[in-house]
Design a protein around this motif. Structure first.
Motif, PDB file in Angstrom:
ATOM      1  N   ALA A  59      11.468   6.399   9.687  1.00 24.25           N
ATOM      2  CA  ALA A  59      10.110   6.817  10.037  1.00 24.25           C
ATOM      3  C   ALA A  59       9.930   8.319   9.821  1.00 24.25           C
ATOM      4  N   ILE A  60      10.941   9.099  10.196  1.00 22.85           N
ATOM      5  CA  ILE A  60      10.879  10.550   9.992  1.00 22.85           C
ATOM      6  C   ILE A  60      10.791  10.863   8.502  1.00 22.85           C
ATOM      7  N   ALA A  61      11.528  10.107   7.697  1.00 24.90           N
ATOM      8  CA  ALA A  61      11.565  10.350   6.250  1.00 24.90           C
ATOM      9  C   ALA A  61      10.204  10.127   5.594  1.00 24.90           C
ATOM     10  N   VAL A  62       9.406   9.224   6.147  1.00 28.58           N
ATOM     11  CA  VAL A  62       8.084   8.963   5.551  1.00 28.58           C
ATOM     12  C   VAL A  62       6.960   9.657   6.326  1.00 28.58           C
ATOM     13  N   GLY A  63       7.326  10.418   7.375  1.00 23.89           N
ATOM     14  CA  GLY A  63       6.325  11.175   8.124  1.00 23.89           C
ATOM     15  C   GLY A  63       5.390  10.327   8.951  1.00 23.89           C
ATOM     16  N   GLU A  64       5.896   9.203   9.483  1.00 23.15           N
ATOM     17  CA  GLU A  64       5.076   8.323  10.312  1.00 23.15           C
ATOM     18  C   GLU A  64       5.763   8.074  11.649  1.00 23.15           C
ATOM     19  N   GLU A  65       5.011   7.551  12.601  1.00 23.41           N
ATOM     20  CA  GLU A  65       5.583   7.172  13.882  1.00 23.41           C
ATOM     21  C   GLU A  65       6.444   5.925  13.710  1.00 23.41           C
ATOM     22  N   VAL A  66       7.458   5.805  14.557  1.00 25.87           N
ATOM     23  CA  VAL A  66       8.352   4.648  14.492  1.00 25.87           C
ATOM     24  C   VAL A  66       7.554   3.353  14.645  1.00 25.87           C
ATOM     25  N   GLU A  67       6.623   3.345  15.604  1.00 28.89           N
ATOM     26  CA  GLU A  67       5.847   2.130  15.857  1.00 28.89           C
ATOM     27  C   GLU A  67       5.003   1.736  14.646  1.00 28.89           C
ATOM     28  N   THR A  68       4.496   2.724  13.909  1.00 29.60           N
ATOM     29  CA  THR A  68       3.691   2.429  12.723  1.00 29.60           C
ATOM     30  C   THR A  68       4.521   1.732  11.661  1.00 29.60           C
ATOM     31  N   VAL A  69       5.717   2.272  11.409  1.00 31.76           N
ATOM     32  CA  VAL A  69       6.595   1.665  10.408  1.00 31.76           C
ATOM     33  C   VAL A  69       7.009   0.264  10.842  1.00 31.76           C
ATOM     34  N   GLU A  70       7.318   0.118  12.135  1.00 32.77           N
ATOM     35  CA  GLU A  70       7.832  -1.159  12.639  1.00 32.77           C
ATOM     36  C   GLU A  70       6.775  -2.250  12.683  1.00 32.77           C
TER      37      GLU A  70
ATOM     38  N   VAL B 251       3.450  -2.041  11.188  1.00 30.10           N
ATOM     39  CA  VAL B 251       2.515  -2.107  10.062  1.00 30.10           C
ATOM     40  C   VAL B 251       3.223  -2.446   8.750  1.00 30.10           C
ATOM     41  N   ALA B 252       4.266  -1.701   8.410  1.00 30.30           N
ATOM     42  CA  ALA B 252       4.918  -1.879   7.115  1.00 30.30           C
ATOM     43  C   ALA B 252       6.033  -2.920   7.142  1.00 30.30           C
ATOM     44  N   GLU B 253       6.885  -2.843   8.144  1.00 30.79           N
ATOM     45  CA  GLU B 253       8.109  -3.656   8.134  1.00 30.79           C
ATOM     46  C   GLU B 253       7.881  -5.167   8.079  1.00 30.79           C
TER      47      GLU B 253
ATOM     48  N   ASP C  11       0.838  -1.196   0.000  1.00 33.67           N
ATOM     49  CA  ASP C  11       0.000   0.000   0.000  1.00 33.67           C
ATOM     50  C   ASP C  11       0.881   1.257   0.000  1.00 33.67           C
ATOM     51  N   ARG C  12       0.247   2.392   0.220  1.00 40.23           N
ATOM     52  CA  ARG C  12       0.981   3.658   0.143  1.00 40.23           C
ATOM     53  C   ARG C  12       2.149   3.702   1.113  1.00 40.23           C
ATOM     54  N   LEU C  13       1.926   3.272   2.361  1.00 35.27           N
ATOM     55  CA  LEU C  13       2.989   3.328   3.363  1.00 35.27           C
ATOM     56  C   LEU C  13       4.146   2.405   3.001  1.00 35.27           C
TER      57      LEU C  13
END
Length: 329
Positions: A278-289, A291-293, A253-255
């Motif tokens: 996470a800063i580079a994509v404008g999301e919280e660290v927990e979201t990247v870790e 949801v996406a990772e 998806d987009r993220l």
């Protein structure tokens, strides 16, 4: 914003009501079926059940099925909602004989409540402390036999004493494309949708091995078809609908794509720290870790190294780029 009543009804209707209707997870289904059948033959509550695995694979649905198979009422709560032992004591003391208590995200329960749960699971008894200091007294409270169904996405965070008190532990695996197509066929039948085999395959391929995601994408395809006046959904229509919702052919998806693009375009493929990413994509660290990772790692698009996250050759290829001859690993 609350879901529309129709959406809630559809969501409830899509949940299987019995183990026979439940698609996939053959091993766990067989084991649960034997456990429940033996309990019914003995005329006793089933052993406590722990279900682990990633979100969206059917842990809540299985708890509902367990209650239905045992012809018992179901009580639903979650670990974060139980922050004090008194919260748990209030729930346990109000249970009826044979009731099934579903405790979602059980690993997030507070430690005092966790320790109270040990005795409740093993001896069907809790000690309630009244008063404070030297004048405090402990009042034993007998509990009716009940079945606890615990669900967790992070089984490793459960303390050993709690894990050992479950009579059965089942781990749910991601679904294959064939299994997801079966899930979609059942759901589409309930929603009276006309979809070709290729259409089912297209949606299943973008569902990340998860029935919850498959059913969500199916509803979005239904909306697209309704607005565009499409009666029969082929692969082309399903792809067009999901492309509009920014879910690509691989289920990203987009993220997900933002993480890969930042990793490659801004950091040359890595390695880069998670917080910086996470800063580079404008999301919280927990979201990247969380949801996406996991999906990117499972798909072989991103790697985790001691120095940080790196883009693997498949990520460059997915974005239509040529991977470096010697990628940093």
């Amino acid at each position: 914003m609350e879901e529309e009543p129709e959406e809630k009804m559809i969501e409830a209707a899509l949940r299987p009501k019995s183990l026979d209707d439940f698609v996939g997870q053959q091993r766990v289904r067989r084991q649960l079926s034997l456990l429940l059948e033996a309990s019914k033959l003995r005329g006793r509550s089933a052993d406590h059940v722990l279900l682990s695995g990633p979100p969206g694979l059917g842990k809540t649905t299985l708890s509902m099925i367990i209650a239905a198979e045992m012809d018992a009422p179901l009580r639903i709560t979650s670990g974060p909602a139980i922050q004090h032992s008194g919260d748990l004591a209030a729930i346990l003391s109000s249970l009826t004989p044979g009731e099934v208590l579903f405790l979602d995200e059980i690993h997030r329960m507070s430690r005092p409540a966790e320790e109270m749960l040990y005795m409740a699971m093993e001896d069907f008894r809790v000690d309630i402390v009244v008063g404070k200091g030297a004048g405090a007294t402990s009042i034993p409270l007998e509990l009716p036999p009940f079945t606890l169904v615990g669900a967790t996405t992070r089984a490793g965070l459960l303390p050993g004493p709690l894990r050992d008190r479950f009579g059965f532990t089942g781990h749910l695996e991601f679904y294959s494309s064939v299994e997801l197509e079966s899930v979609l066929r059942r759901s589409a039948g309930l929603m009276e949708m006309n979809i070709s085999s290729e259409g089912y395959s297209e949606i299943a391929g973008r569902s990340r091995g998860t029935p919850r995601i498959a059913n969500r994408l199916l509803r979005r395809v239904r909306d697209w078809a309704l607005v565009h006046g499409v009666d029969r959904i082929e692969a082309r229509e399903a792809a067009a609908a999901l492309d509009m919702y920014e879910v690509d052919a691989r289920g990203l998806d987009r993220l997900d794509r933002a993480v890969l693009e930042a990793l490659i375009h801004k950091f040359g493929g890595g390695p880069v720290g998670l917080s910086t990413l996470a800063i580079a994509v404008g999301e919280e660290v927990e979201t990247v870790e969380t949801v996406a990772e996991p999906y990117l790692v499972r798909e072989g698009l991103m790697g985790r190294t001691p120095r940080g996250r790196v883009a693997l050759p498949a990520a460059w290829e997915h974005l239509g780029l040529e991977a470096p001859e010697f990628p940093t690993l």
